[in-house]
Write a protein that holds these residues in place. Structure first.
Motif, short mmCIF file in Angstrom:
data_model
loop_
_atom_site.label_atom_id
_atom_site.label_comp_id
_atom_site.label_asym_id
_atom_site.label_seq_id
_atom_site.Cartn_x
_atom_site.Cartn_y
_atom_site.Cartn_z
N THR A 136 -17.86 63.35 -0.56
CA THR A 136 -17.42 63.93 -1.83
C THR A 136 -15.89 64.01 -1.84
N VAL A 137 -15.26 63.56 -2.92
CA VAL A 137 -13.82 63.65 -3.04
C VAL A 137 -13.45 65.11 -3.28
N THR A 138 -12.67 65.67 -2.37
CA THR A 138 -12.26 67.06 -2.50
C THR A 138 -10.88 67.18 -3.14
N SER A 139 -10.06 66.15 -3.02
CA SER A 139 -8.75 66.18 -3.69
C SER A 139 -8.20 64.77 -3.82
N ILE A 140 -7.41 64.60 -4.86
CA ILE A 140 -6.65 63.36 -5.06
C ILE A 140 -5.25 63.79 -5.48
N GLU A 141 -4.25 63.23 -4.84
CA GLU A 141 -2.87 63.59 -5.14
C GLU A 141 -2.05 62.34 -5.46
N GLY A 142 -1.17 62.49 -6.40
CA GLY A 142 -0.23 61.44 -6.73
C GLY A 142 -0.59 60.62 -7.95
N ALA A 143 -1.85 60.61 -8.35
CA ALA A 143 -2.27 59.77 -9.47
C ALA A 143 -1.74 60.29 -10.80
N ASP A 144 -1.87 61.60 -11.05
CA ASP A 144 -1.42 62.13 -12.34
C ASP A 144 0.09 61.98 -12.52
N ALA A 145 0.85 62.18 -11.46
CA ALA A 145 2.31 62.03 -11.55
C ALA A 145 2.67 60.59 -11.90
N MET A 150 -2.84 55.15 -27.46
CA MET A 150 -2.99 54.33 -26.26
C MET A 150 -2.95 55.19 -25.01
N ALA A 151 -2.09 56.20 -24.99
CA ALA A 151 -2.00 57.09 -23.83
C ALA A 151 -3.33 57.80 -23.58
N THR A 152 -3.98 58.25 -24.66
CA THR A 152 -5.27 58.93 -24.53
C THR A 152 -6.33 58.00 -23.95
N ILE A 153 -6.33 56.77 -24.39
CA ILE A 153 -7.29 55.80 -23.88
C ILE A 153 -7.06 55.56 -22.39
N LEU A 154 -5.81 55.42 -21.99
CA LEU A 154 -5.49 55.15 -20.59
C LEU A 154 -5.84 56.32 -19.68
N GLU A 155 -5.67 57.53 -20.17
CA GLU A 155 -6.00 58.70 -19.35
C GLU A 155 -7.47 58.70 -18.95
N GLY A 156 -8.33 58.12 -19.78
CA GLY A 156 -9.75 58.02 -19.45
C GLY A 156 -10.04 57.01 -18.35
N TYR A 157 -9.13 56.06 -18.16
CA TYR A 157 -9.33 55.02 -17.15
C TYR A 157 -8.62 55.33 -15.84
N ILE A 158 -7.45 55.92 -15.94
CA ILE A 158 -6.60 56.09 -14.76
C ILE A 158 -6.08 57.52 -14.74
N GLY A 159 -6.21 58.18 -13.65
CA GLY A 159 -5.79 59.56 -13.48
C GLY A 159 -6.66 60.20 -12.41
N GLU A 160 -6.29 61.38 -11.97
CA GLU A 160 -6.99 62.00 -10.86
C GLU A 160 -8.47 62.23 -11.15
N GLU A 161 -8.80 62.73 -12.33
CA GLU A 161 -10.22 62.95 -12.66
C GLU A 161 -10.97 61.64 -12.77
N ALA A 162 -10.35 60.63 -13.36
CA ALA A 162 -11.00 59.32 -13.47
C ALA A 162 -11.24 58.73 -12.08
N PHE A 163 -10.26 58.88 -11.17
CA PHE A 163 -10.43 58.37 -9.82
C PHE A 163 -11.55 59.12 -9.09
N LYS A 164 -11.62 60.42 -9.26
CA LYS A 164 -12.70 61.19 -8.62
C LYS A 164 -14.06 60.67 -9.08
N ASN A 165 -14.19 60.45 -10.37
CA ASN A 165 -15.46 59.93 -10.90
C ASN A 165 -15.75 58.53 -10.39
N SER A 166 -14.73 57.69 -10.33
CA SER A 166 -14.92 56.32 -9.86
C SER A 166 -15.29 56.29 -8.38
N PHE A 167 -14.63 57.10 -7.58
CA PHE A 167 -14.90 57.10 -6.15
C PHE A 167 -16.28 57.67 -5.85
N ALA A 168 -16.81 58.48 -6.73
CA ALA A 168 -18.16 59.02 -6.53
C ALA A 168 -19.17 57.87 -6.47
#
Length: 191
Positions: A134-143, A158-176
């Protein structure tokens, strides 16, 4: 002949030991080693519905990201610290009232409204995973994402669309999807 008979009995014993222990449940834990590297690719297809000026519209998109992971540390608690970076990004999207948008970081098409995504390529981020994956933390993606979003052509939409693809929460979901197939499950033969 005697050594051949002993070898035969040893093989039978090993077979029986394996067969008997195979019926025991197995709990899957992460078993990565410090310094190990691996690659992982994610492809997501999305359809986002929205209402604009009273009309229902949708954004259809497909994105792919290729990652490189390096296991940096295994803590005594079993938490695994990983550095990861994006090696490639591709995006194809159909956005209402505009033409189709495509981007491929390997092609370097900086004229695309998504050309600023190239700023994410090769930048290192950190993730921590518990023993179950389980991913407990991701750092650096949001910055990094904020840095890139400031340069995106297409503004807030466009920024809203990209936030759904790339960002800490998106990475957590993808890595799951990489580690989550066994989380919290006891596996048996045939699973």
């Amino acid at each position: 002949m005697k050594s051949l008979t002993n070898l035969f009995y040893a093989a039978i014993g090993a077979f029986l030991l394996t067969a008997c222990s195979a019926s025991k449940p197995l709990t899957m834990d992460m078993a990565l080693e410090k310094g190990a590297t691996f690659n992982y690719g994610i492809t997501a297809t999305n359809n986002i519905g929205m209402a604009i000026m009273g009309q229902d519209m949708s954004v259809d998109g497909k994105s792919s990201q290729d990652f490189n992971f390096v296991v940096k540390n295994i803590q005594p608690t079993g938490v695994t610290d990983i550095d990861f970076k994006i090696d490639r990004i591709t995006v194809d999207a159909t956005v209402p009232m505009t033409e189709a948008i495509s981007y491929d970081s390997d092609k370097g098409n900086t004229n695309s409204p998504l050309g600023s995504l190239g700023g994410l390529i090769g930048k290192t981020m950190q993730a921590s995973l518990n023993k179950k994956g389980t991913v407990t933390s991701i750092e650096g993606a949001d910055a990094m994402l904020k840095q890139v979003l400031g340069k995106v052509k297409g503004g807030a939409q466009m920024a809203t669309i990209l936030e759904g693809y790339i960002g800490e929460e998106a990475f957590k979901n993808s890595f799951a999807s990489l580690t989550g197939f066994s989380q919290g499950k006891v596996l048996k033969v045939g699973d």
